[in-house]
Write a protein that holds these residues in place. Structure first.
Motif, PDB file in Angstrom:
ATOM      1  N   LEU A   1       0.830  -1.198   0.000  1.00 14.68           N
ATOM      2  CA  LEU A   1       0.000   0.000   0.000  1.00 14.68           C
ATOM      3  C   LEU A   1       0.869   1.254   0.000  1.00 14.68           C
ATOM      4  O   LEU A   1       0.628   2.182  -0.744  1.00 14.68           O
ATOM      5  CB  LEU A   1      -0.945  -0.003   1.208  1.00 14.68           C
ATOM      6  CG  LEU A   1      -1.910   1.154   1.311  1.00 14.68           C
ATOM      7  CD1 LEU A   1      -2.876   1.126   0.136  1.00 14.68           C
ATOM      8  CD2 LEU A   1      -2.671   1.101   2.602  1.00 14.68           C
ATOM      9  N   GLY A   2       1.899   1.270   0.797  1.00 10.78           N
ATOM     10  CA  GLY A   2       2.782   2.424   0.847  1.00 10.78           C
ATOM     11  C   GLY A   2       3.739   2.501  -0.318  1.00 10.78           C
ATOM     12  O   GLY A   2       4.258   3.557  -0.646  1.00 10.78           O
TER      13      GLY A   2
ATOM     14  N   HIS B   1      -6.814   8.905  -2.472  1.00 14.00           N
ATOM     15  CA  HIS B   1      -7.723   8.206  -3.385  1.00 14.00           C
ATOM     16  C   HIS B   1      -7.087   6.920  -3.912  1.00 14.00           C
ATOM     17  O   HIS B   1      -7.718   5.862  -3.942  1.00 14.00           O
ATOM     18  CB  HIS B   1      -8.134   9.117  -4.538  1.00 14.00           C
ATOM     19  CG  HIS B   1      -9.021   8.440  -5.534  1.00 14.00           C
ATOM     20  ND1 HIS B   1     -10.341   8.137  -5.263  1.00 14.00           N
ATOM     21  CD2 HIS B   1      -8.767   7.969  -6.783  1.00 14.00           C
ATOM     22  CE1 HIS B   1     -10.859   7.513  -6.306  1.00 14.00           C
ATOM     23  NE2 HIS B   1      -9.925   7.402  -7.244  1.00 14.00           N
ATOM     24  N   ALA B   2      -5.832   6.998  -4.315  1.00 15.53           N
ATOM     25  CA  ALA B   2      -5.136   5.815  -4.832  1.00 15.53           C
ATOM     26  C   ALA B   2      -4.994   4.754  -3.745  1.00 15.53           C
ATOM     27  O   ALA B   2      -5.145   3.560  -4.008  1.00 15.53           O
ATOM     28  CB  ALA B   2      -3.771   6.197  -5.378  1.00 15.53           C
ATOM     29  N   ARG B   3      -4.723   5.169  -2.508  1.00 13.99           N
ATOM     30  CA  ARG B   3      -4.597   4.214  -1.405  1.00 13.99           C
ATOM     31  C   ARG B   3      -5.928   3.509  -1.138  1.00 13.99           C
ATOM     32  O   ARG B   3      -5.950   2.302  -0.905  1.00 13.99           O
ATOM     33  CB  ARG B   3      -4.109   4.911  -0.138  1.00 13.99           C
ATOM     34  CG  ARG B   3      -2.668   5.320  -0.214  1.00 13.99           C
ATOM     35  CD  ARG B   3      -2.266   6.148   1.003  1.00 13.99           C
ATOM     36  NE  ARG B   3      -0.976   6.732   0.803  1.00 13.99           N
ATOM     37  CZ  ARG B   3       0.151   6.219   1.279  1.00 13.99           C
ATOM     38  NH1 ARG B   3       0.125   5.127   1.973  1.00 13.99           N
ATOM     39  NH2 ARG B   3       1.298   6.804   1.036  1.00 13.99           N
ATOM     40  N   LYS B   4      -7.011   4.258  -1.183  1.00 18.82           N
ATOM     41  CA  LYS B   4      -8.327   3.648  -0.963  1.00 18.82           C
ATOM     42  C   LYS B   4      -8.650   2.648  -2.076  1.00 18.82           C
ATOM     43  O   LYS B   4      -9.157   1.563  -1.809  1.00 18.82           O
ATOM     44  CB  LYS B   4      -9.412   4.732  -0.876  1.00 18.82           C
ATOM     45  CG  LYS B   4      -9.382   5.511   0.419  1.00 18.82           C
ATOM     46  CD  LYS B   4     -10.327   6.695   0.338  1.00 18.82           C
ATOM     47  CE  LYS B   4     -11.419   6.591   1.310  1.00 18.82           C
ATOM     48  NZ  LYS B   4     -12.345   7.740   1.256  1.00 18.82           N
ATOM     49  N   GLU B   5      -8.355   3.000  -3.301  1.00 21.28           N
ATOM     50  CA  GLU B   5      -8.627   2.095  -4.420  1.00 21.28           C
ATOM     51  C   GLU B   5      -7.760   0.841  -4.337  1.00 21.28           C
ATOM     52  O   GLU B   5      -8.231  -0.269  -4.582  1.00 21.28           O
ATOM     53  CB  GLU B   5      -8.430   2.808  -5.769  1.00 21.28           C
ATOM     54  CG  GLU B   5      -9.492   3.858  -6.049  1.00 21.28           C
ATOM     55  CD  GLU B   5     -10.901   3.318  -6.010  1.00 21.28           C
ATOM     56  OE1 GLU B   5     -11.179   2.272  -6.638  1.00 21.28           O
ATOM     57  OE2 GLU B   5     -11.746   3.932  -5.321  1.00 21.28           O
TER      58      GLU B   5
ATOM     59  N   PHE C   1     -16.634  -0.144   0.787  1.00 19.44           N
ATOM     60  CA  PHE C   1     -16.728   1.307   0.918  1.00 19.44           C
ATOM     61  C   PHE C   1     -16.194   1.738   2.278  1.00 19.44           C
ATOM     62  O   PHE C   1     -16.100   0.937   3.205  1.00 19.44           O
ATOM     63  CB  PHE C   1     -18.179   1.789   0.724  1.00 19.44           C
ATOM     64  CG  PHE C   1     -19.178   1.077   1.595  1.00 19.44           C
ATOM     65  CD1 PHE C   1     -19.503   1.563   2.848  1.00 19.44           C
ATOM     66  CD2 PHE C   1     -19.789  -0.085   1.153  1.00 19.44           C
ATOM     67  CE1 PHE C   1     -20.415   0.895   3.644  1.00 19.44           C
ATOM     68  CE2 PHE C   1     -20.706  -0.762   1.943  1.00 19.44           C
ATOM     69  CZ  PHE C   1     -21.019  -0.263   3.199  1.00 19.44           C
ATOM     70  N   PHE C   2     -15.839   3.012   2.370  1.00 13.67           N
ATOM     71  CA  PHE C   2     -15.283   3.598   3.583  1.00 13.67           C
ATOM     72  C   PHE C   2     -16.353   4.398   4.320  1.00 13.67           C
ATOM     73  O   PHE C   2     -17.361   4.778   3.728  1.00 13.67           O
ATOM     74  CB  PHE C   2     -14.105   4.512   3.239  1.00 13.67           C
ATOM     75  CG  PHE C   2     -12.928   3.764   2.700  1.00 13.67           C
ATOM     76  CD1 PHE C   2     -11.892   3.395   3.538  1.00 13.67           C
ATOM     77  CD2 PHE C   2     -12.860   3.408   1.359  1.00 13.67           C
ATOM     78  CE1 PHE C   2     -10.803   2.699   3.044  1.00 13.67           C
ATOM     79  CE2 PHE C   2     -11.779   2.713   0.860  1.00 13.67           C
ATOM     80  CZ  PHE C   2     -10.752   2.355   1.701  1.00 13.67           C
TER      81      PHE C   2
ATOM     82  N   ARG D   1      -5.112   2.800   9.711  1.00 14.31           N
ATOM     83  CA  ARG D   1      -4.653   4.182   9.474  1.00 14.31           C
ATOM     84  C   ARG D   1      -4.036   4.230   8.078  1.00 14.31           C
ATOM     85  O   ARG D   1      -3.114   3.479   7.784  1.00 14.31           O
ATOM     86  CB  ARG D   1      -3.649   4.556  10.535  1.00 14.31           C
ATOM     87  CG  ARG D   1      -3.246   5.984  10.506  1.00 14.31           C
ATOM     88  CD  ARG D   1      -2.512   6.327  11.801  1.00 14.31           C
ATOM     89  NE  ARG D   1      -2.047   7.679  11.771  1.00 14.31           N
ATOM     90  CZ  ARG D   1      -2.805   8.724  12.102  1.00 14.31           C
ATOM     91  NH1 ARG D   1      -4.027   8.544  12.494  1.00 14.31           N
ATOM     92  NH2 ARG D   1      -2.312   9.943  12.035  1.00 14.31           N
ATOM     93  N   LEU D   2      -4.571   5.094   7.236  1.00 14.45           N
ATOM     94  CA  LEU D   2      -4.040   5.263   5.875  1.00 14.45           C
ATOM     95  C   LEU D   2      -3.023   6.399   5.904  1.00 14.45           C
ATOM     96  O   LEU D   2      -3.382   7.545   6.098  1.00 14.45           O
ATOM     97  CB  LEU D   2      -5.158   5.582   4.882  1.00 14.45           C
ATOM     98  CG  LEU D   2      -6.111   4.465   4.558  1.00 14.45           C
ATOM     99  CD1 LEU D   2      -7.189   4.945   3.605  1.00 14.45           C
ATOM    100  CD2 LEU D   2      -5.377   3.287   3.957  1.00 14.45           C
ATOM    101  N   GLU D   3      -1.768   6.054   5.734  1.00 15.24           N
ATOM    102  CA  GLU D   3      -0.707   7.075   5.772  1.00 15.24           C
ATOM    103  C   GLU D   3       0.085   7.023   4.509  1.00 15.24           C
ATOM    104  O   GLU D   3       0.308   6.056   3.922  1.00 15.24           O
ATOM    105  CB  GLU D   3       0.187   6.841   6.963  1.00 15.24           C
ATOM    106  CG  GLU D   3      -0.628   6.764   8.229  1.00 15.24           C
ATOM    107  CD  GLU D   3       0.093   7.317   9.418  1.00 15.24           C
ATOM    108  OE1 GLU D   3       0.330   8.526   9.392  1.00 15.24           O
ATOM    109  OE2 GLU D   3       0.384   6.568  10.328  1.00 15.24           O
TER     110      GLU D   3
END
Length: 174
Positions: free
Chosen positions: A84-85, A92-96, A119-120, A172-174
């Motif tokens: 992911l990182g 947006h790219a991380r969520k996709e 979905f988030f 946590r999306l970082e």
């Protein structure tokens, strides 16, 4: 994404999405685990078992919590949170990427017939499923998720027995 902090499953109670309260045959049986530890059933004097939807939920939780490639016997098992990182730049790219990886991870279990949607909690779909929330509550939820970068992602999964589970995991999306 850091390691998932919570994964729960519930039979859907929305009309047309499942059969709440019914434990279908064919979804398996397993030893019950609590935070990775086996559970002892003192009444039976043996290890506790889970069957049906709870067994599938436990297996999916294990899959999402296991780093892809870390199981030496099945290197295709698990969720690839380290990529992911590496590959996804921007929220947006991380969520996709997270959605695609969850579909791959969850659908690898042969008891999963279809991953219907992901979905988030700041997505419009989340609020469609929570019609009682007012607009100010919606704005607060979305703003809190975006400012803290702590997100909950929901997956609606149809089993091979046509039951539906709603899975939720947070990270946590970082």
């Amino acid at each position: 994404m850091t390691q998932p902090t919570d994964l729960m499953a519930q039979p859907s109670d929305r009309a047309g999405l499942g059969h709440a309260g019914r434990e279908p045959a064919g979804l398996g049986r397993s030893l019950k685990a609590d935070a990775g530890d086996l559970v002892f059933d003192s009444g039976a004097g043996d290890l506790a078992l889970v069957e049906g939807l709870p067994a599938l939920q436990q297996a999916l939780a294990s899959s999402v919590e296991t780093q892809l490639g870390s199981d030496p016997l099945n290197t295709r098992f698990g969720f690839d949170r380290t990529a992911l990182g590496t590959y996804a730049h921007g929220l947006h790219a991380r969520k996709e990427y997270l959605k695609m990886e969850l579909v791959r991870c969850l659908s690898a279990d042969r008891r999963v017939g279809d991953v219907r949607e992901i979905f988030f909690q700041d997505d419009p779909r989340y609020f469609e499923l929570k019609p009682g929330l007012g607009e100010s509550a919606r704005d607060r939820i979305a703003a809190a998720a975006r400012s803290s970068r702590d997100y909950t992602v929901y997956a609606i999964v149809e089993t091979v027995t046509s039951d539906t589970l709603v899975l939720a995991t947070g990270a946590r999306l970082e």
